[in-house]
Design a protein around this motif. Structure first.
Motif, PDB file in Angstrom:
ATOM      1  N   UNK A   1      -6.923  -4.676  11.600  1.00 58.91           N
ATOM      2  CA  UNK A   1      -8.123  -5.384  11.194  1.00 58.91           C
ATOM      3  C   UNK A   1      -7.848  -6.870  11.022  1.00 58.91           C
ATOM      4  N   UNK A   2      -8.898  -7.651  11.087  1.00 59.59           N
ATOM      5  CA  UNK A   2      -8.821  -9.087  10.813  1.00 59.59           C
ATOM      6  C   UNK A   2      -9.401  -9.327   9.430  1.00 59.59           C
ATOM      7  N   UNK A   3      -8.517  -9.441   8.465  1.00 58.96           N
ATOM      8  CA  UNK A   3      -8.938  -9.541   7.076  1.00 58.96           C
ATOM      9  C   UNK A   3      -8.413 -10.827   6.452  1.00 58.96           C
ATOM     10  N   UNK A   4      -9.241 -11.424   5.556  1.00 56.72           N
ATOM     11  CA  UNK A   4      -8.830 -12.649   4.871  1.00 56.72           C
ATOM     12  C   UNK A   4      -7.991 -12.360   3.638  1.00 56.72           C
ATOM     13  N   UNK A   5      -8.240 -11.236   3.016  1.00 52.57           N
ATOM     14  CA  UNK A   5      -7.563 -10.972   1.758  1.00 52.57           C
ATOM     15  C   UNK A   5      -6.179 -10.381   1.990  1.00 52.57           C
ATOM     16  N   UNK A   6      -5.381 -10.301   0.932  1.00 51.10           N
ATOM     17  CA  UNK A   6      -4.067  -9.703   1.010  1.00 51.10           C
ATOM     18  C   UNK A   6      -3.966  -8.607  -0.030  1.00 51.10           C
TER      19      UNK A   6
ATOM     20  N   UNK B   1      -0.716  -5.716  11.637  1.00 52.42           N
ATOM     21  CA  UNK B   1      -0.220  -6.985  11.088  1.00 52.42           C
ATOM     22  C   UNK B   1      -0.939  -7.404   9.814  1.00 52.42           C
ATOM     23  N   UNK B   2      -2.135  -6.864   9.542  1.00 59.03           N
ATOM     24  CA  UNK B   2      -2.907  -7.374   8.411  1.00 59.03           C
ATOM     25  C   UNK B   2      -2.277  -7.016   7.063  1.00 59.03           C
ATOM     26  N   UNK B   3      -1.345  -6.055   7.048  1.00 58.21           N
ATOM     27  CA  UNK B   3      -0.709  -5.717   5.775  1.00 58.21           C
ATOM     28  C   UNK B   3       0.623  -6.443   5.596  1.00 58.21           C
ATOM     29  N   UNK B   4       0.932  -7.335   6.515  1.00 55.20           N
ATOM     30  CA  UNK B   4       2.237  -7.996   6.516  1.00 55.20           C
ATOM     31  C   UNK B   4       2.457  -8.834   5.262  1.00 55.20           C
ATOM     32  N   UNK B   5       1.403  -9.460   4.734  1.00 51.61           N
ATOM     33  CA  UNK B   5       1.556 -10.377   3.611  1.00 51.61           C
ATOM     34  C   UNK B   5       1.481  -9.692   2.252  1.00 51.61           C
ATOM     35  N   UNK B   6       1.480  -8.379   2.228  1.00 52.50           N
ATOM     36  CA  UNK B   6       1.425  -7.667   0.956  1.00 52.50           C
ATOM     37  C   UNK B   6       2.688  -7.935   0.144  1.00 52.50           C
ATOM     38  N   UNK B   7       2.522  -7.937  -1.181  1.00 48.97           N
ATOM     39  CA  UNK B   7       3.668  -8.155  -2.055  1.00 48.97           C
ATOM     40  C   UNK B   7       4.628  -6.973  -2.000  1.00 48.97           C
ATOM     41  N   UNK B   8       4.066  -5.772  -1.969  1.00 48.54           N
ATOM     42  CA  UNK B   8       4.880  -4.556  -1.900  1.00 48.54           C
ATOM     43  C   UNK B   8       4.285  -3.645  -0.844  1.00 48.54           C
ATOM     44  N   UNK B   9       5.129  -3.133   0.043  1.00 54.53           N
ATOM     45  CA  UNK B   9       4.681  -2.239   1.113  1.00 54.53           C
ATOM     46  C   UNK B   9       5.624  -1.044   1.178  1.00 54.53           C
TER      47      UNK B   9
END
Length: 803
Positions: A747-752, A769-777
């Motif tokens: 997805x193309x999402x603005x939030x993290x 790729x949209x979950x790449x910037x999560x603090x914890x994965x």
């Protein structure tokens, strides 16, 4: 967990910090007349936001989860006084009302002028309004539009009130944003009667608004959770044309210190009463390069805020005293100031009432510099490098006339040692904050307190043993914080000492995190008590069976003790004396037994009920109902059984937090009817909500935290599930240990995401790729392909057992 007992904790913070937190919105001596209950509780969330600012300063970093906002924001604000909506009823100082009464949108049928309406529409056309803040800007009468203030005499537009909102939820610091961006259209110059404006963007054309009286200009870099400084063009001649300007605020302007012409233009403003230059990179050398004699506002300026800059030397005080002789409020918090200023400063500043020097590097000996500031009634030295013992610090402060004028003294979060001495020499003192230091020993039994003392905080120290009998003389005491110490006296004795004189005044009592080892005694001798916090002690048994007097208690926190009474019995006792007043009840982390009674509805005002981490058991009755005003419910980590249905939550439209995880509960909500509430926090781990994905979650549009892990949910995730992530707020998701399968769409999402846990399922395909910037994965124990590229991502990542 959600904001556990947030109101109680937030208000405890307000009691300790409310003078500092509201210094930019009220006059020091006038706010002194209002208790924290009246001033702080009105806007407790604002206190919490300010606390995060303080916390981030203490840590030297930004609060967790505050995401950078790259786009500069345009925020237009119309003020009548300061923050009228937030602090209604608080007496304002140094602010003049509108020259004509300002009719805020929709209050009266005032028709706006067509030319000005067209100017607003052109302004709107240049704005990016992602959050529909200007959705009302379409009807014929622009005086009824959101954010518009019109004169009821001339119908001219006097102000724009479109504040950006950055709401931070205490405890897990969630952000909710609402703002507009874009360019400031030149049509704004048609609003010739505009008196109040707050702008972020290119504003050089504002020089045509000769009647503009208040201008707030800046980037966004503060506790609201938005970041992005603003640059200004060299020049600034337009600023000197604003000859009617009385209030000017320039914040977070990255190149202000390299644009001296702006400061020269400010110096020419003849009517300026309030000037804020916050976070503009100012230093001693920059300021001292300007001669005080060149400032036209030397007699008019009454409020000066130079906080969050890089001032290091105390000579700034001499420069200011030579520049303006009528300064009433001076803010220098969060600089690098150290050293003493001469006693001449106190004599020269003969109008100064409010001085905020918090979060600098002053030492205790430096406080002597202000002992002869005879008009000073508020002094904040919190968060400095004061390491001396308290008696010597107070002796230095009381050597001059300050001991007669000082009403509020804040020395919190230093390293002050020693014990609490005689304080009666400060005859006007109403509020004293000594929290977060290294005070130790007993409070002497013969300690004398100021006769007007209303608020005292010695929290987070090492004060031992008992509460002295000398509190018998504190007849005006409204708030007392003795939390996080080493007190171990019987609470009956403590209450007796306090009730001798302040039984008619005490509203808030904080005794949490001590060593009280007894049963909770009768507290009804405090006839106005609203908050009683005794969390994290060693209290036994339950609550008092009865009270001698009626009570108006709003908040009762007995969490993290050793209470062992049966829950139905506790609820029955409480219903005898706090049935109609109680709003927050925290009994979590005790050893309370029994099942959930059918009597919760006897508390019609209850908003927060926290029963988590006890020994509750038994089957939930079909007749169980909760209070309709309930906003937060936590039953997690017990041994409750049975089925919870929609009917248990009937008419609970205000519910925001639901914690049922780690019980043996089966949750069965109707698949065809949406609940009446909108949850932000959903904790349903191990609640047997499967095997189908719960469809009722589709109706929840405010989700910030979702844990439906270990629920036996199978099949693929519904398409609508991913739509929840377009809410643009940080979200934590845990759907691990289910039997979910399929691919995750990119997805193309603005939030993290704060955290994203998909572990131990059957997901396959490439990792989006949209979950790449999560603090914890956590993506472990799935069937993802191409997972190694995630190793270069930021945050904490679990990728084990993907193949």
């Amino acid at each position: 967990m959600p904001k556990l007992f947030a109101l109680a904790q937030a208000h405890a913070i307000c009691v300790a910090y409310w003078p500092m937190l509201f210094t930019s919105v009220t006059g020091p001596c006038y706010l002194r007349q209002l208790s924290p209950r009246k001033s702080g509780r009105i806007c407790v969330r604002f206190c919490v936001h300010a606390l995060l600012r303080v916390a981030s300063t203490l840590r030297g970093s930004s609060p967790r989860n505050l995401r950078p906002t790259l786009k500069p924001k345009l925020i237009l604000i119309c003020f009548q006084g300061f923050f009228v909506g937030c602090l209604a009823g608080t007496k304002q100082t140094h602010k003049r009302p509108f020259s004509n009464f300002c009719v805020v949108h929709g209050q009266h049928q005032i028709r706006c002028l067509p030319k000005e309406r067209e100017a607003l529409l052109q302004f709107k056309s240049a704005i990016i309004d992602s959050y529909d803040m200007l959705s009302s800007w379409s009807t014929p009468n622009c005086c009824q539009w959101e954010g518009i203030c019109c004169s009821n005499l001339t119908t001219h537009i006097l102000g724009l009130h479109l504040p950006g909102q950055h709401y931070i939820e205490y405890h897990y610091e969630e952000i909710s944003k609402r703002y507009i961006t874009g360019e400031i259209h030149e049509s704004l110059m048609e609003l010739r009667q505009l008196e109040h404006n707050s702008l972020e963007g290119d504003v050089s054309q504002l020089g045509n608004l000769s009647q503009l009286q208040e201008l707030y200009l800046g980037g966004c870099n503060d506790f609201r959770g938005c970041y992005g400084t603003l640059k200004i063009n060299e020049g600034g001649q337009w600023l000197s044309n604003l000859i009617s300007l009385t209030h000017l605020s320039l914040k977070h302007i990255s190149n202000f210190n390299t644009s001296p012409s702006y400061f020269q233009m400010i110096a020419k403003l003849p009517k300026l009463r309030e000037l804020s230059l916050i976070d503009c990179g100012l230093s001693n050398n920059f300021l001292l390069s300007f001669k005080p004699s060149n400032f036209n506002f030397s007699t008019s300026l009454s409020v000066l805020d130079l906080s969050r800059n890089s001032f290091t030397q105390a000579m700034i005080f001499k420069w200011v005293s030579n520049t303006t002789s009528n300064l009433v409020e001076f803010y220098l918090w969060s600089n690098l100031l150290e050293g003493s200023t001469s006693n001449h400063y106190g004599l020269a500043m003969n109008s100064l009432q409010h001085l905020d020097l918090s979060y600098n590097v002053f030492k205790g000996e430096d406080l002597k510099s202000f002992m002869n500031t005879c008009t000073l009634c508020f002094l904040d030295m919190s968060g400095n490098k004061i390491v001396e013992d308290l008696p010597s610090i107070l002796r230095g402060l009381s050597s001059g006339c300050l001991r007669y004028s000082l009403q509020e003294l804040h020395l919190s979060y230093n390293q002050i040692t020693g014990s609490i001495p005689d304080l009666s020499i400060f005859s006007s003192l109403k509020s004293l904050d000594l929290s977060g230091n290294q005070l130790s020993g007993k409070i002497p039994q013969d300690t004398r307190w100021p006769s007007q003392l209303e608020h005292l905080s010695t929290g987070s120290n090492s004060v031992k043993e008992s509460v002295p009998m000398s509190f018998e003389s504190t007849c005006n005491l409204e708030s007392l914080d003795l939390s996080d110490n080493k007190l171990n006296e019987d609470l009956t004795v403590v209450f007796n000492h306090l009730s001798r004189c302040c039984r008619y005044s005490l509203r808030e009592l904080y005794l949490g995190r001590n060593k009280f080892n007894c049963a909770l005694p009768d507290f009804s001798m405090f006839l106005k008590l609203e908050v009683l916090d005794v969390l994290r002690n060693q209290l036994k048994d339950g609550v008092p069976k009865s009270l001698h007097n009626a009570t108006i208690l709003l908040i009762l926190d007995l969490s993290n003790n050793s209470l062992s009474e049966n829950l139905p019995t506790i609820i029955h006792h409480l219903s005898q004396y706090v049935r109609y007043s109680l709003q927050h009840l925290d009994l979590s982390q005790n050893q309370i037994t029994g099942t959930l009674p059918n009597t919760f509805t006897m508390f019609p005002s209850l908003k927060g009920l926290y029963l988590n981490s006890n020994k509750l058991n038994g089957t939930i009755s079909e007749d169980l109902r909760f209070p309709t005003q309930l906003e937060e419910l936590s039953l997690m980590s017990n041994s409750l059984k049975g089925v919870i249905k929609d009917s248990h939550f009937s008419n609970m439209s205000k519910l925001e937090t639901l914690e049922l995880l780690d019980n043996s509960i089966v949750l069965k909500f109707s698949q065809n009817r949406a609940p009446s509430f909108q949850l932000g926090y959903i904790g349903l781990r191990s609640c047997n909500v499967g095997p189908l994905f719960p469809k009722w979650i589709q109706s929840q549009n405010k989700i910030r935290f979702l844990d439906i892990s270990n629920n036996g949910i199978s099949n693929t995730l519904p398409i609508w599930f991913w739509d929840k992530f377009e809410l643009r707020n940080p979200i934590s998701i845990n759907i691990s240990y289910d039997n979910l399968e399929g691919m995750i769409p990119n997805l193309s999402l603005e939030n993290s995401f704060d955290s994203f846990d998909l572990g131990s399922n059957q997901f396959e395909g490439p990792i989006p790729s949209f979950i790449r910037d999560s603090t914890y994965i956590d993506l472990s124990n799935n069937k993802f392909t191409d997972s190694f590229w995630f190793l270069c991502s930021s945050g904490e990542i679990g990728l084990g057992a993907n193949y």
